[in-house]
Scaffold this motif. Structure first.
Motif, PDB file in Angstrom:
ATOM      1  N   GLU A  91       0.837  -1.208   0.000  1.00 29.85           N
ATOM      2  CA  GLU A  91       0.000   0.000   0.000  1.00 29.85           C
ATOM      3  C   GLU A  91       0.867   1.252   0.000  1.00 29.85           C
ATOM      4  O   GLU A  91       0.578   2.220  -0.701  1.00 29.85           O
ATOM      5  N   PHE A  92       1.927   1.238   0.809  1.00 33.10           N
ATOM      6  CA  PHE A  92       2.830   2.381   0.891  1.00 33.10           C
ATOM      7  C   PHE A  92       3.455   2.655  -0.469  1.00 33.10           C
ATOM      8  O   PHE A  92       3.501   3.801  -0.925  1.00 33.10           O
ATOM      9  N   ILE A  93       3.915   1.613  -1.141  1.00 29.94           N
ATOM     10  CA  ILE A  93       4.540   1.773  -2.450  1.00 29.94           C
ATOM     11  C   ILE A  93       3.520   2.248  -3.478  1.00 29.94           C
ATOM     12  O   ILE A  93       3.778   3.166  -4.257  1.00 29.94           O
ATOM     13  N   ARG A  94       2.338   1.634  -3.470  1.00 33.18           N
ATOM     14  CA  ARG A  94       1.291   1.991  -4.436  1.00 33.18           C
ATOM     15  C   ARG A  94       0.850   3.442  -4.258  1.00 33.18           C
ATOM     16  O   ARG A  94       0.623   4.157  -5.239  1.00 33.18           O
ATOM     17  N   ALA A  95       0.740   3.904  -3.018  1.00 37.18           N
ATOM     18  CA  ALA A  95       0.272   5.264  -2.749  1.00 37.18           C
ATOM     19  C   ALA A  95       1.282   6.321  -3.190  1.00 37.18           C
ATOM     20  O   ALA A  95       0.914   7.456  -3.460  1.00 37.18           O
ATOM     21  N   ARG A  96       2.542   5.951  -3.263  1.00 36.25           N
ATOM     22  CA  ARG A  96       3.570   6.926  -3.609  1.00 36.25           C
ATOM     23  C   ARG A  96       4.161   6.728  -4.993  1.00 36.25           C
ATOM     24  O   ARG A  96       5.173   7.319  -5.337  1.00 36.25           O
ATOM     25  N   THR A  97       3.546   5.877  -5.786  1.00 32.29           N
ATOM     26  CA  THR A  97       4.006   5.652  -7.151  1.00 32.29           C
ATOM     27  C   THR A  97       3.522   6.793  -8.040  1.00 32.29           C
ATOM     28  O   THR A  97       2.349   7.128  -8.038  1.00 32.29           O
ATOM     29  N   VAL A  98       4.436   7.364  -8.777  1.00 33.97           N
ATOM     30  CA  VAL A  98       4.122   8.469  -9.670  1.00 33.97           C
ATOM     31  C   VAL A  98       4.123   7.931 -11.090  1.00 33.97           C
ATOM     32  O   VAL A  98       5.125   7.385 -11.562  1.00 33.97           O
TER      33      VAL A  98
END
Length: 70
Positions: free
Chosen positions: A49-56
Motif C-alpha cells: 500500500e505504501f509503495i502503491r500510494a507513492r508511485t508516480v
C-alpha cells in the motif's frame, strides 16, 4: 489474516534502504505496523500500500503537430 509479517530489516531490504527508513515511517505513523511484545512487525500488504500510494505515473507527452503555413 493470511498476511505475512515482516521485520524492520526485511522491509528495509525490500525497499532497498537502511533500517532507519522503515523505523522513521513507523515513528511518524506513515505505515501500518503491529507490536508483538517488544518486536515491531509490518504487514506485507502495508508495504505494498505504501509503495502503491507513492508511485508516480509518467506523464504522456503529446507530440506537437506542425502544419504548413498557407
Amino acid at each position: 489474516m493470511n498476511d505475512r509479517y515482516l521485520s524492520v530489516d526485511q522491509v528495509a531490504e525490500l525497499l532497498g534502504t537502511t533500517a532507519r527508513f522503515p523505523r522513521r515511517l513507523i515513528e511518524e505513523r506513515r505505515i501500518r505496523y503491529v507490536k508483538v511484545g517488544r518486536h515491531v512487525r509490518i504487514p506485507e500488504s502495508a508495504v505494498e500500500e505504501f509503495i502503491r500510494a507513492r508511485t508516480v505515473e509518467p506523464v504522456r507527452v503529446r507530440r506537437a503537430t506542425f502544419r504548413r503555413a498557407a
